[in-house]
Design an enzyme around this catalytic site. Structure first.
Site, PDB file in Angstrom:
ATOM      1  N   CYS A 102     -10.516   3.941 -11.434  1.00 46.51           N
ATOM      2  CA  CYS A 102     -10.964   3.617 -10.076  1.00 46.51           C
ATOM      3  C   CYS A 102     -11.358   4.886  -9.309  1.00 46.51           C
ATOM      4  O   CYS A 102     -12.356   4.911  -8.607  1.00 46.51           O
ATOM      5  CB  CYS A 102      -9.850   2.938  -9.285  1.00 46.51           C
ATOM      6  SG  CYS A 102      -9.052   1.588 -10.152  1.00 46.51           S
ATOM      7  N   ASP A 103     -10.555   5.934  -9.419  1.00 46.51           N
ATOM      8  CA  ASP A 103     -10.654   7.038  -8.450  1.00 46.51           C
ATOM      9  C   ASP A 103     -11.082   8.382  -9.014  1.00 46.51           C
ATOM     10  O   ASP A 103     -11.320   9.318  -8.230  1.00 46.51           O
ATOM     11  CB  ASP A 103      -9.291   7.206  -7.749  1.00 46.51           C
ATOM     12  CG  ASP A 103      -8.935   5.973  -6.932  1.00 46.51           C
ATOM     13  OD1 ASP A 103      -9.858   5.265  -6.500  1.00 46.51           O
ATOM     14  OD2 ASP A 103      -7.735   5.713  -6.729  1.00 46.51           O
ATOM     15  N   CYS A 139      -4.788   4.820 -10.647  1.00 47.98           N
ATOM     16  CA  CYS A 139      -5.873   4.298 -11.487  1.00 47.98           C
ATOM     17  C   CYS A 139      -7.013   5.316 -11.584  1.00 47.98           C
ATOM     18  O   CYS A 139      -7.807   5.457 -10.643  1.00 47.98           O
ATOM     19  CB  CYS A 139      -6.371   2.990 -10.871  1.00 47.98           C
ATOM     20  SG  CYS A 139      -7.822   2.304 -11.654  1.00 47.98           S
TER      21      CYS A 139
HETATM   22  C1  LIG Z   1      -4.707   2.108  -4.756  1.00 47.78           C
HETATM   23  C2  LIG Z   1      -5.485   1.221  -5.705  1.00 47.78           C
HETATM   24  C3  LIG Z   1      -6.843   1.434  -5.870  1.00 47.78           C
HETATM   25  C4  LIG Z   1      -7.584   0.615  -6.725  1.00 47.78           C
HETATM   26  N1  LIG Z   1      -8.912   0.850  -6.833  1.00 47.78           N
HETATM   27  C5  LIG Z   1      -9.653   0.043  -7.609  1.00 47.78           C
HETATM   28  C6  LIG Z   1     -11.060   0.238  -7.694  1.00 47.78           C
HETATM   29  O1  LIG Z   1     -11.620   1.148  -7.065  1.00 47.78           O
HETATM   30  N2  LIG Z   1     -11.760  -0.615  -8.484  1.00 47.78           N
HETATM   31  C7  LIG Z   1     -11.156  -1.614  -9.205  1.00 47.78           C
HETATM   32  O2  LIG Z   1     -11.869  -2.361  -9.887  1.00 47.78           O
HETATM   33  N3  LIG Z   1      -9.839  -1.817  -9.155  1.00 47.78           N
HETATM   34  C8  LIG Z   1      -9.067  -1.004  -8.382  1.00 47.78           C
HETATM   35  N4  LIG Z   1      -7.712  -1.186  -8.329  1.00 47.78           N
HETATM   36  C9  LIG Z   1      -7.107  -2.200  -9.214  1.00 47.78           C
HETATM   37  C10 LIG Z   1      -7.266  -3.611  -8.600  1.00 47.78           C
HETATM   38  O3  LIG Z   1      -6.727  -3.611  -7.300  1.00 47.78           O
HETATM   39  C11 LIG Z   1      -6.567  -4.645  -9.458  1.00 47.78           C
HETATM   40  O4  LIG Z   1      -7.032  -4.570 -10.794  1.00 47.78           O
HETATM   41  C12 LIG Z   1      -6.825  -6.060  -8.923  1.00 47.78           C
HETATM   42  O5  LIG Z   1      -6.410  -6.171  -7.587  1.00 47.78           O
HETATM   43  C13 LIG Z   1      -6.095  -7.108  -9.763  1.00 47.78           C
HETATM   44  O6  LIG Z   1      -6.305  -8.354  -9.182  1.00 47.78           O
HETATM   45  P1  LIG Z   1      -5.313  -9.584  -9.430  1.00 47.78           P
HETATM   46  O7  LIG Z   1      -5.830 -10.658  -8.561  1.00 47.78           O
HETATM   47  O8  LIG Z   1      -5.141  -9.824 -10.868  1.00 47.78           O
HETATM   48  O9  LIG Z   1      -3.885  -9.088  -8.921  1.00 47.78           O
HETATM   49  P2  LIG Z   1      -3.410  -8.494  -7.527  1.00 47.78           P
HETATM   50  O10 LIG Z   1      -4.517  -7.849  -6.793  1.00 47.78           O
HETATM   51  O11 LIG Z   1      -2.207  -7.674  -7.852  1.00 47.78           O
HETATM   52  O12 LIG Z   1      -2.981  -9.780  -6.695  1.00 47.78           O
HETATM   53  C14 LIG Z   1      -1.860 -10.542  -7.052  1.00 47.78           C
HETATM   54  C15 LIG Z   1      -1.291 -11.178  -5.788  1.00 47.78           C
HETATM   55  O13 LIG Z   1      -0.287 -12.116  -6.152  1.00 47.78           O
HETATM   56  C16 LIG Z   1       0.722 -12.093  -5.178  1.00 47.78           C
HETATM   57  N5  LIG Z   1       1.957 -12.617  -5.764  1.00 47.78           N
HETATM   58  C17 LIG Z   1       2.696 -12.077  -6.763  1.00 47.78           C
HETATM   59  N6  LIG Z   1       3.756 -12.856  -7.033  1.00 47.78           N
HETATM   60  C18 LIG Z   1       3.689 -13.910  -6.189  1.00 47.78           C
HETATM   61  C19 LIG Z   1       4.524 -15.050  -5.955  1.00 47.78           C
HETATM   62  N7  LIG Z   1       5.644 -15.277  -6.682  1.00 47.78           N
HETATM   63  N8  LIG Z   1       4.172 -15.926  -4.994  1.00 47.78           N
HETATM   64  C20 LIG Z   1       3.053 -15.728  -4.250  1.00 47.78           C
HETATM   65  N9  LIG Z   1       2.234 -14.664  -4.405  1.00 47.78           N
HETATM   66  C21 LIG Z   1       2.544 -13.762  -5.378  1.00 47.78           C
HETATM   67  C22 LIG Z   1       0.826 -10.617  -4.793  1.00 47.78           C
HETATM   68  O14 LIG Z   1       1.385 -10.482  -3.492  1.00 47.78           O
HETATM   69  C23 LIG Z   1      -0.638 -10.175  -4.864  1.00 47.78           C
HETATM   70  O15 LIG Z   1      -1.268 -10.219  -3.604  1.00 47.78           O
HETATM   71  C24 LIG Z   1      -6.941  -0.406  -7.468  1.00 47.78           C
HETATM   72  C25 LIG Z   1      -5.571  -0.619  -7.297  1.00 47.78           C
HETATM   73  C26 LIG Z   1      -4.852   0.170  -6.431  1.00 47.78           C
HETATM   74  C27 LIG Z   1      -3.371  -0.079  -6.254  1.00 47.78           C
END
Ligand SMILES: Cc1cc2nc3c(=O)[nH]c(=O)nc-3n(C[C@H](O)[C@H](O)[C@H](O)COP(=O)(O)OP(=O)(O)OC[C@H]3O[C@@H](n4cnc5c(N)ncnc54)[C@H](O)[C@@H]3O)c2cc1C
Length: 315
Positions: free
Chosen positions: A147-148, A144
């Site tokens: 992000c970085d 990303c």
């Molecule tokens: C290395 C890295 C660095 C990042 N840095 C930044 C940053 O600096 N700033 C920023 O704004 N964003 C950053 N991001 C992006 C950010 O992490 C995501 O945009 C954000 O986490 C999305 O949130 P979400 O809740 O939609 O999904 P997610 O965080 O992906 O959470 C979804 C969750 O659902 C769970 N899940 C999936 N399927 C199932 C199922 N069938 N049953 C039960 N549970 C399930 C998964 O295990 C997961 O924990 C970064 C991402 C990464 C990988």
């Protein structure tokens, strides 16, 4: 970080809201639902906090002027949500059978009946699947640029990929890095024409064609890439500080295929109220079509989805 086990009985337990996924979207949805006094269960299959727990430092989430680790950010939202009574369960949601105010959510830990559902299951970045990739995530390997990129000011970085997202990442990185190597396994980009023109006009971007990464190497942090030219098998070393993998991502939406309209990549289509085609089923965060894929936008989606769910349940 602990999940609170939900006590099981022989019959399915009934919740007003079941939230699938414990990332920023799901946790924020849980905070809003629980604080609105709706009995709510969040089901997470892995780590509470979701993908953001991979971020060593999050510098663009409001209210943390000195940044915060991704794990700590997840922990704080979890504490806030559970302090209002959000229940959580460590389990994978395997199937969902929708029904009007009676959605059956099945997990390895039992079945639950949900009057409404918020899908916040996120997405996964496609990985290169080469040695060193997992080891250096957050230590030079990133998925990303938004992000970085600021962490690589004045340094050499590489972007892997050849589509729109790779070129967009490379152009954005050009604002920070001293040099951006765009490494693609073909001899031309797949990105749309306008992005190709912009990338070609950007003096900081250098294209490395017909090449794949075979190994990411370093010493605590990324130091170099081992590259292979797929036309002549020549191996070369590229020294750099960061590598951005931009070969796409996949939504965690398999359970919804055939039940909900998805876009061509499998992301769930919602309106601006996070409503899906099924009344009482909402989607939020990275699993959603056109999400900005940031922690703060996921949290915002989660809040909107929860407000919509509360309205749905109130009328
Ligand atoms: C290395 C890295 C660095 C990042 N840095 C930044 C940053 O600096 N700033 C920023 O704004 N964003 C950053 N991001 C992006 C950010 O992490 C995501 O945009 C954000 O986490 C999305 O949130 P979400 O809740 O939609 O999904 P997610 O965080 O992906 O959470 C979804 C969750 O659902 C769970 N899940 C999936 N399927 C199932 C199922 N069938 N049953 C039960 N549970 C399930 C998964 O295990 C997961 O924990 C970064 C991402 C990464 C990988």
């Amino acid at each position: 970080m602990s999940l609170l086990p939900v006590k099981q009985s022989n019959s399915s337990r009934i919740y007003q809201v079941v939230i699938i996924g414990g990332g920023p979207a799901g946790l924020t949805a849980g905070l809003y639902c629980a604080r609105s006094r709706f009995n709510s269960l969040l089901i997470e299959q892995g780590i509470i906090g979701g993908k953001i727990t991979n971020a060593e430092r999050v510098e663009n989430y409001p209210a943390f002027p000195r940044g915060i680790s991704g794990i700590e950010l997840g922990q704080l939202i979890f504490e806030q949500a559970t302090s209002y009574g959000l229940e959580t369960l460590l389990a994978e949601v395997s199937t969902v059978v929708p029904g009007h105010r009676h959605n059956l959510v099945s997990t390895g830990e039992g079945d639950f009946v949900a009057e409404s559902i918020i899908i916040a299951s996120g997405s996964q970045f496609r990985k290169l699947d080469v040695p060193g990739e997992d080891k250096f995530v957050g230590k030079g390997v990133s998925y990303c640029a938004t992000c970085d990129a600021p962490l690589f000011k004045g340094k050499t970085v590489a972007v892997i990929g050849g589509g729109d997202s790779a070129v967009t990442e490379a152009l954005y990185l050009g604002n920070f890095a001293s040099s951006v190597k765009l490494i693609h396994r073909r001899s031309q980009l797949r990105a749309s024409k306008i992005f190709q023109e912009r990338a070609t006009a950007e003096p900081k971007i250098e294209f490395i064609w017909d090449t794949m990464v075979t190994q990411i190497e370093g010493d605590g942090v990324v130091k170099q890439l081992r590259l292979k030219n797929i036309r002549n098998d020549k191996i070369s070393i590229l020294q750099l500080a960061g590598v951005f993998v931009a070969i796409g991502s996949e939504p965690n939406s398999a359970q919804w295929r055939g039940l909900l309209p998805l876009d061509e990549e499998g992301y769930i289509i919602t309106n601006e109220l996070m409503e899906t085609k099924i009344p009482g089923v909402f989607a939020a965060g990275d699993v959603r079509h056109n999400s900005a894929r940031q922690a703060i936008t996921a949290a915002g989606d989660g809040a909107t989805a929860a407000i919509s769910a509360v309205r749905f349940l109130s009328f």
